[in-house]
Motif scaffolding. Structure first.
Motif, short mmCIF file in Angstrom:
data_model
loop_
_atom_site.label_atom_id
_atom_site.label_comp_id
_atom_site.label_asym_id
_atom_site.label_seq_id
_atom_site.Cartn_x
_atom_site.Cartn_y
_atom_site.Cartn_z
N PHE A 131 0.82 -1.22 0.00
CA PHE A 131 0.00 0.00 0.00
C PHE A 131 0.85 1.28 0.00
O PHE A 131 0.37 2.34 -0.35
CB PHE A 131 -0.92 0.02 1.23
CG PHE A 131 -1.86 -1.15 1.31
CD1 PHE A 131 -2.63 -1.51 0.21
CD2 PHE A 131 -1.99 -1.88 2.47
CE1 PHE A 131 -3.50 -2.59 0.28
CE2 PHE A 131 -2.86 -2.96 2.56
CZ PHE A 131 -3.61 -3.32 1.46
N GLY A 132 2.10 1.14 0.44
CA GLY A 132 2.97 2.32 0.51
C GLY A 132 3.18 2.98 -0.85
O GLY A 132 3.52 4.16 -0.91
N HIS A 133 2.95 2.21 -1.93
CA HIS A 133 3.22 2.78 -3.24
C HIS A 133 1.95 3.06 -4.03
O HIS A 133 1.98 3.19 -5.26
CB HIS A 133 4.22 1.90 -3.99
CG HIS A 133 5.45 1.70 -3.16
ND1 HIS A 133 6.35 2.71 -2.91
CD2 HIS A 133 5.85 0.64 -2.40
CE1 HIS A 133 7.28 2.28 -2.08
NE2 HIS A 133 7.01 1.02 -1.74
N ILE A 134 0.84 3.20 -3.30
CA ILE A 134 -0.36 3.78 -3.90
C ILE A 134 -0.05 5.26 -4.12
O ILE A 134 0.48 5.93 -3.23
CB ILE A 134 -1.57 3.67 -2.93
CG1 ILE A 134 -2.03 2.21 -2.82
CG2 ILE A 134 -2.71 4.57 -3.38
CD1 ILE A 134 -3.13 2.02 -1.78
N ARG A 173 9.06 12.72 -3.87
CA ARG A 173 9.80 11.56 -4.39
C ARG A 173 9.79 10.45 -3.33
O ARG A 173 10.02 10.69 -2.15
CB ARG A 173 11.24 11.99 -4.71
CG ARG A 173 12.11 10.92 -5.32
CD ARG A 173 11.74 10.55 -6.75
NE ARG A 173 11.91 11.64 -7.71
CZ ARG A 173 11.56 11.55 -9.00
NH1 ARG A 173 11.00 10.44 -9.46
NH2 ARG A 173 11.74 12.57 -9.82
N CYS A 174 9.50 9.24 -3.78
CA CYS A 174 9.45 8.08 -2.88
C CYS A 174 10.75 7.29 -2.98
O CYS A 174 11.48 7.41 -3.97
CB CYS A 174 8.27 7.20 -3.27
SG CYS A 174 8.07 5.71 -2.28
N GLN A 175 11.02 6.45 -1.99
CA GLN A 175 12.22 5.60 -2.02
C GLN A 175 12.22 4.65 -3.21
O GLN A 175 13.28 4.20 -3.65
CB GLN A 175 12.32 4.77 -0.74
CG GLN A 175 12.63 5.59 0.49
CD GLN A 175 13.18 4.72 1.62
OE1 GLN A 175 14.25 4.15 1.50
NE2 GLN A 175 12.41 4.62 2.70
N CYS A 176 11.03 4.35 -3.72
CA CYS A 176 10.92 3.42 -4.86
C CYS A 176 11.30 4.10 -6.17
O CYS A 176 11.41 3.45 -7.20
CB CYS A 176 9.51 2.85 -4.95
SG CYS A 176 8.28 4.04 -5.52
N GLY A 177 11.48 5.42 -6.14
CA GLY A 177 11.86 6.14 -7.35
C GLY A 177 10.71 6.90 -7.99
O GLY A 177 10.92 7.80 -8.80
N GLY A 195 4.92 10.79 -5.36
CA GLY A 195 3.56 10.92 -4.82
C GLY A 195 3.03 9.70 -4.11
O GLY A 195 1.83 9.59 -3.84
N CYS A 196 3.91 8.74 -3.77
CA CYS A 196 3.46 7.52 -3.09
C CYS A 196 3.00 7.82 -1.66
O CYS A 196 3.48 8.76 -1.02
CB CYS A 196 4.59 6.51 -3.00
SG CYS A 196 5.13 5.86 -4.58
N LEU A 197 2.10 6.98 -1.17
CA LEU A 197 1.64 7.09 0.23
C LEU A 197 2.83 7.07 1.19
O LEU A 197 2.86 7.81 2.17
CB LEU A 197 0.68 5.93 0.54
CG LEU A 197 0.04 5.91 1.93
CD1 LEU A 197 -0.83 7.13 2.16
CD2 LEU A 197 -0.79 4.63 2.12
#
Ligand SMILES: [Zn+2]
Length: 377
Positions: free
Chosen positions: A240-243, A251-255, A258-260
Motif C-alpha cells: 500500500f505504501g506505493h499507492i 519523491r518516494c524511495q521506490c523512485g 507521490g506515493c503514500l
C-alpha cells in the motif's frame, strides 16, 4: 511431560483436538460436564481425553466453578505455557526477538543490534548466537520450542524459501537456505508486514477479510483472507505504501513520485524535520503551528490511501506499525477525512487501530508455529 498417544486414530485425534480447541476459546475454563454438554460428547469420552491432555501437561486445572446447589466442579483450561514459539524481526542492523506462549502472549523480548553483513550466511551466524543467548538468558526450555519464525523486510517467493528483493537489507534474489541451515530448530520465513497483519488478524478474531496498513520508516501492509495472506502474482499484494496519493508529488524511495509512503512514513514527521517522532507529537500537542499544518496534510494523504484500500477490498482496515501508538487521539479526525472521500460510508468505522503497535511482526511470524500446533494437536 508425557507424549500424547501417537497411535490414536485420526477420529480420536479430532475428538481430542476439538476438546482442546474448545478450552482454548473458553476464557476462565470449563468443567467436564460443560464440555460434554457443549460438544455433545459422552462424559467418559471427555474424561478419557482430558486425562490424556492433563498427563501431557497441555491442560491444567483452573479452580472450582461456583456452587449452583450441587457439587462444585473442577474447571479446566489450556496450559498456555506448555509450548512457545520464537519470532525474530530482522532489519539491516537489528534483531527484535521474542518468545510467545500458546496464547500469543509475549513471555520474553530482546532487541539487539548486529553488524551490517555481507550475506545471509554471516547473518545466520549472528542470529543463531543471539537466539541461543536469548533462550538461555530467559531460561526458556528448548524442549518446548515449537519453532523459530523470521520476519524479513523483503518480498519472498510463495514458498518463503527465497528473497526476491529486500532493498533495506541490500539483498536481491537470495536463497534463504543458509539461514535455514544455521538455525537448529524448525524455521520459516515471512514478510514482516504480512506477519504484523497475521498477528492482528489473530488478536481481532477476525473471521472475514482484513487489510493491514503498517506505518513505520516504510509504509507496507498485508491483505488477509480468513487468516491466510493473499500474496498476489509476485508476492507484492498489500504494498500500500506505493499507492499514488499525490500525482507528481514527493519523491518516494521506490523512485516514483507521490506515493503514500513518501507522505506517511515516520521519516516525514521525524528525520525529515531533524526531530524524533516523540518530539513531533509533543510539539503537535503543544500546538506548534508548523507541526499542525504538516500533520493535517499527513492525515489527509493517509485518508486518501485508506479510501483507496476500502474501495478496492471493502473490508476492515487495521492501522499498525509503531506510529499507530500515537494515533488514538487522531482516529476520529482520520475517520472523518476518510468518510469525506468515501461515497458509501458515513463514518469510516472500518478504520481501526492495531492491538500490537510494538512487536507485531515478531508475534505474527511466531504465530505460524502456534497455529500449526493448535491445528495438529
Ligand atoms: Zn513508492
Amino acid at each position: 511431560m508425557e507424549k500424547l498417544h501417537e497411535t490414536a486414530t485420526e477420529r480420536r485425534r479430532l475428538t481430542r483436538n476439538s476438546i482442546y480447541r474448545y478450552l482454548y476459546d473458553a476464557p476462565g475454563g470449563r468443567s467436564k460436564q460443560e464440555i460434554a454438554e457443549d460438544l455433545a460428547m459422552s462424559l467418559p469420552t471427555v474424561h478419557q481425553n482430558l486425562t490424556e491432555l492433563l498427563r501431557a501437561e497441555l491442560v491444567r486445572p483452573d479452580g472450582m466453578s461456583a456452587s449452583t446447589g450441587g457439587r462444585r466442579a473442577l474447571r479446566l483450561t489450556v496450559a498456555e505455557n506448555a509450548r512457545f514459539a520464537v519470532g525474530v524481526s530482522v532489519s539491516g542492523d537489528h534483531f527484535r526477538m521474542l518468545a510467545a506462549n500458546l496464547r500469543l502472549e509475549e513471555i520474553a523480548y530482546r532487541k539487539s543490534s548486529h553488524p551490517r553483513t555481507a550475506g545471509l550466511e554471516e547473518l545466520g551466524r549472528y542470529l543463531v548466537a543471539e537466539l541461543e543467548a536469548f533462550l538461555t538468558d530467559f531460561g526458556l526450555n528448548r524442549d518446548k520450542l515449537l519453532g523459530v519464525g523470521v520476519a524479513l523486510p523483503a518480498i519472498l517467493n510463495a514458498e518463503g524459501t527465497r528473497i526476491l528483493a529486500a532493498p533495506t537489507m541490500h539483498l536481491q534474489n537470495a536463497d534463504l537456505q543458509p539461514l535455514t541451515d544455521a538455525i537448529p530448530y524448525p524455521t520459516l520465513f515471512r514478510n514482516d508486514a504480512t506477519s504484523g497483519g497475521y498477528a492482528e488478524w489473530f488478536a481481532r478474531k477476525e473471521t472475514d477479510s482484513m487489510a493491514y496498513l503498517s506505518l513505520e520508516g516504510g509504509v507496507g501492509g498485508a491483505v488477509l483472507m480468513n487468516g491466510a495472506p493473499y500474496t498476489g502474482q509476485n508476492g507484492r499484494s498489500g504494498e500500500f505504501g506505493h499507492i499514488c496519493v499525490q500525482p507528481g508529488g514527493l519523491r518516494c524511495q521506490c523512485g516514483k513520485q507521490g506515493c503514500l509512503e513518501a507522505y506517511c512514513s515516520s521519516a516525514r514527521i521525524s528525520s525529515d524535520l531533524g526531530i524524533t517522532v516523540e518530539q513531533f507529537f509533543a510539539g503537535l500537542e503543544e500546538g506548534n503551528a508548523a507541526y499542525v499544518t504538516l500533520w493535517q496534510e499527513y492525515l489527509q494523504h493517509l485518508a486518501q490511501g485508506l479510501c483507496i484500500i476500502r474501495m478496492t477490498l471493502d473490508c476492515n482496515i487495521v492501522l499498525g506499525g509503531y506510529l499507530a501508538q500515537y494515533l488514538p487521539p487522531y482516529l476520529p479526525e482520520l475517520r472523518r477525512l476518510t468518510a469525506a472521500l468515501d461515497p458509501f460510508d458515513e463514518d469510516a468505522g472500518y478504520v481501526h487501530l492495531c492491538h500490537y503497535p510494538k512487536h507485531a511482526a515478531s508475534l505474527g511470524v511466531a504465530l505460524n508455529f502456534i497455529n500449526r500446533f493448535l491445528e495438529q494437536l
